[in-house]
Design a protein around this motif. Structure first.
Motif, PDB file in Angstrom:
ATOM      1  N   VAL A  14      42.402  43.652  34.587  1.00 56.01           N
ATOM      2  CA  VAL A  14      43.525  42.889  35.125  1.00 56.01           C
ATOM      3  C   VAL A  14      44.372  42.334  33.978  1.00 56.01           C
ATOM      4  O   VAL A  14      45.605  42.321  34.046  1.00 56.01           O
ATOM      5  CB  VAL A  14      43.020  41.754  36.039  1.00 56.01           C
ATOM      6  N   ALA A  17      46.575  45.028  32.767  1.00 59.08           N
ATOM      7  CA  ALA A  17      47.682  45.232  33.705  1.00 59.08           C
ATOM      8  C   ALA A  17      48.777  44.193  33.465  1.00 59.08           C
ATOM      9  O   ALA A  17      49.975  44.506  33.506  1.00 59.08           O
ATOM     10  CB  ALA A  17      47.177  45.140  35.147  1.00 59.08           C
ATOM     11  N   VAL A  68      48.455  43.552  49.971  1.00 56.46           N
ATOM     12  CA  VAL A  68      47.188  43.580  49.245  1.00 56.46           C
ATOM     13  C   VAL A  68      46.038  43.182  50.157  1.00 56.46           C
ATOM     14  O   VAL A  68      44.948  43.775  50.111  1.00 56.46           O
ATOM     15  CB  VAL A  68      47.255  42.652  48.011  1.00 56.46           C
ATOM     16  N   THR A  73      42.036  45.016  47.468  1.00 55.63           N
ATOM     17  CA  THR A  73      42.446  44.765  46.084  1.00 55.63           C
ATOM     18  C   THR A  73      42.578  46.049  45.283  1.00 55.63           C
ATOM     19  O   THR A  73      43.539  46.224  44.532  1.00 55.63           O
ATOM     20  CB  THR A  73      41.433  43.828  45.401  1.00 55.63           C
ATOM     21  N   MET A  77      46.379  46.912  44.235  1.00 52.67           N
ATOM     22  CA  MET A  77      46.765  46.828  42.831  1.00 52.67           C
ATOM     23  C   MET A  77      47.274  48.173  42.326  1.00 52.67           C
ATOM     24  O   MET A  77      48.291  48.250  41.619  1.00 52.67           O
ATOM     25  CB  MET A  77      45.575  46.368  41.986  1.00 52.67           C
ATOM     26  N   VAL A 114      51.407  42.558  41.383  1.00 51.55           N
ATOM     27  CA  VAL A 114      50.185  42.494  40.582  1.00 51.55           C
ATOM     28  C   VAL A 114      49.534  41.118  40.660  1.00 51.55           C
ATOM     29  O   VAL A 114      48.305  40.999  40.602  1.00 51.55           O
ATOM     30  CB  VAL A 114      50.472  42.866  39.105  1.00 51.55           C
ATOM     31  N   ALA A 117      47.374  40.472  43.834  1.00 58.72           N
ATOM     32  CA  ALA A 117      46.195  41.331  43.697  1.00 58.72           C
ATOM     33  C   ALA A 117      45.236  40.781  42.654  1.00 58.72           C
ATOM     34  O   ALA A 117      44.012  40.812  42.828  1.00 58.72           O
ATOM     35  CB  ALA A 117      46.626  42.754  43.323  1.00 58.72           C
ATOM     36  N   ALA A 118      45.793  40.260  41.556  1.00 59.11           N
ATOM     37  CA  ALA A 118      44.946  39.689  40.506  1.00 59.11           C
ATOM     38  C   ALA A 118      44.181  38.483  41.027  1.00 59.11           C
ATOM     39  O   ALA A 118      42.976  38.323  40.759  1.00 59.11           O
ATOM     40  CB  ALA A 118      45.805  39.306  39.307  1.00 59.11           C
ATOM     41  N   SER A 121      41.352  39.593  43.218  1.00 58.17           N
ATOM     42  CA  SER A 121      40.215  40.138  42.458  1.00 58.17           C
ATOM     43  C   SER A 121      39.343  39.004  41.920  1.00 58.17           C
ATOM     44  O   SER A 121      38.112  39.111  41.884  1.00 58.17           O
ATOM     45  CB  SER A 121      40.710  41.025  41.308  1.00 58.17           C
ATOM     46  N   TRP A 196      40.966  51.808  36.430  1.00 53.71           N
ATOM     47  CA  TRP A 196      40.978  50.877  37.555  1.00 53.71           C
ATOM     48  C   TRP A 196      40.396  51.518  38.809  1.00 53.71           C
ATOM     49  O   TRP A 196      39.515  50.948  39.463  1.00 53.71           O
ATOM     50  CB  TRP A 196      42.397  50.388  37.824  1.00 53.71           C
TER      51      TRP A 196
END
Length: 465
Positions: A14, A17, A68, A73, A77, A114, A117-118, A121, A196
């Motif tokens: 992550v 990313a 998401v 996830t 992502m 992102v 999604a981060a 996670s 990923w």
């Protein structure tokens, strides 16, 4: 094969990313003079391109989180990283204002996704005592990406393709260097998709997770479920509940009020040093320390609240205690404009940036602490939309403070803000940087008081509506 502490491998991905996200975002800013010359764009065109990106970013925040939540996830992502990477590569085909605006709009739609999604996670892989630190790690990726971007894209743009790789120069035509910079930086995101998609699964479905780590996560979830009465495992909220939730609005307003401080240091601080401290253009490399301080603040803020959780403080309360310390440090910004030397200016600035980023990490962690996991992406996106709106308002305010005469705002978005906040803009006009630093000194304290007396730390997810 089992990998001890595999959750940190996940957050490392992550983090990468986030690095790529900011490299792709900064490519246009770094190469703006060259691109403007090649495409015949004036300053007003450039302002509109930037605002088009911000509009797309805000729109995406409102919808990407829900996507998401529904896609999961791993897939969510991947979709957003692939979308923004391809959009960045397509920017190489821009031939004027309209096409560049379309590609940057697409980039904004992809890049915002992102962050929900981060955060999701982190909720899936980290116990409460480590969440803020994990968020700090991936947030630090954005600051590193901003530092790395000029060192990556400027050499690419300056490479003599016509001499060394004439077939590429013939293929891309005018501006082959900057066009190739967009292609290669975008392609890096597509390469990132490989590890990923290979590595990311939910902890219970990953073949790399050890039994010890699964037990750590299970015990943490059981303790959190008990503390919140199972509220964090509720069914996902609908849009009606999200948009009517008092907690959501408290967090959104908290981001809207305080994120402008960080936006100011990213977009205006170099201009402040140039005009108020007589730092020449080539000397503005010193602003790299802004991002170093941001990285320190990201990690320090996460570590401190995690330490409090380990000592028995409730997660949401631990975030607020750290945020109070940050708010009490922000008045140091009053001294920045009074400092006489560059070293003193940068030292005082570093203190305020560490505080601002430590605050940002913890208010982001609050979302994870009080919102059901099933709708975390959607809520995080709505809250984060407040950040971009705050940034737009800050840009317009500071621009007015630095203007000594009434002028027509540049860019359609600035005109819209001017229509809504015209009287305020006229009131602060000509106040200079001193006025903004004075305002910035107390934004975080005002937001903290709002959150505290809003009793956000007393709310479980079940009581958040």
């Amino acid at each position: 094969m089992k990998i001890p502490n595999f959750r940190w491998f996940i957050i490392a991905l992550v983090f990468l990313a986030a690095v790529l996200n900011y490299i792709d975002r900064q490519t246009l800013s770094v190469l703006a003079p060259t691109i403007q010359a090649d495409l015949g764009l004036d300053e007003s065109d450039y302002a509109n391109i930037v605002n088009i990106f911000l509009v797309a970013y805000t729109i995406s925040y409102l919808v990407s989180g829900r996507m998401v939540d529904r896609l999961g996830t791993r897939v969510g992502m991947a979709v957003f990283v692939a979308f923004w990477s391809v959009s960045n590569m397509l920017t190489a085909a821009a031939h004027g204002f309209r096409s560049l605006g379309i590609f940057r709009f697409a980039l904004g739609l992809g890049e915002a996704g992102v962050w929900p999604a981060a955060s999701k996670s982190v909720s899936e892989w980290f116990p409460a005592k480590e969440r803020a630190l994990a968020i700090g790690v991936y947030t630090m990726g954005s600051t590193i990406g901003a530092v790395v971007a000029p060192h990556v894209v400027i050499p690419l743009a300056g490479f003599a393709f016509a001499t060394h790789l004439p077939f590429i120069a013939d293929l891309l035509g005018q501006g082959a260097g900057w066009r190739m910079a967009f292609i290669l930086t975008g392609a890096a995101g597509l390469v990132w998709l490989i590890p990923w998609l290979w590595l990311y699964r939910l902890p219970g479905k990953s073949r790399f997770t050890t039994d010890w780590e699964l037990k750590l996560l299970a015990d943490a979830e059981a303790a959190e479920t008990k503390a919140t009465g199972g509220a964090l495992n509720e069914k996902p909220w609908g849009w009606g509940k999200i948009l009517s939730s008092r907690v959501v609005w408290l967090l959104l307003l908290g981001r809207l009020i305080t994120d402008p401080a960080w936006y100011f240091y990213q977009f205006w601080f170099p201009k402040f040093l140039h005009s108020e401290r007589a730092v020449p253009q080539e000397g503005l490399t010193v602003t790299g320390w802004v991002y170093v301080a941001a990285g320190v603040g990201s990690l320090l803020g996460g570590w401190l609240s995690g330490l409090l959780v380990k000592r028995g403080v409730a997660p949401a309360a631990s975030r607020l205690w750290v945020m109070l310390g940050c708010a009490l440090l922000m008045p140091v910004s009053l001294l920045v404009v009074r400092a006489t030397g560059l070293n003193a200016t940068m030292a005082l600035t570093a203190v305020t940036i560490v505080a601002a980023l430590a605050w940002l990490i913890n208010i982001s962690s609050l979302v994870v602490d009080v919102v059901p996991k099933a709708c975390l992406g959607a809520v995080f996106g709505v809250v984060a939309a407040g950040s971009t709106v705050g940034g737009i308002i800050m840009n317009t305010l500071v621009s007015s403070m630095l203007s000594k005469t009434v002028s027509v705002p540049s860019g359609f978005l600035n005109q819209a803000v001017d229509t809504l906040f015209g009287p305020v803009l006229r009131a602060v006009q000509g106040g200079g940087y001193n006025l903004w630093f004075a305002l910035m000194a107390f934004l975080h304290l005002a937001a903290w008081l709002m959150l505290y007396f809003g009793r956000i730390h007393r709310n479980s997810a079940k009581a958040a509506a």
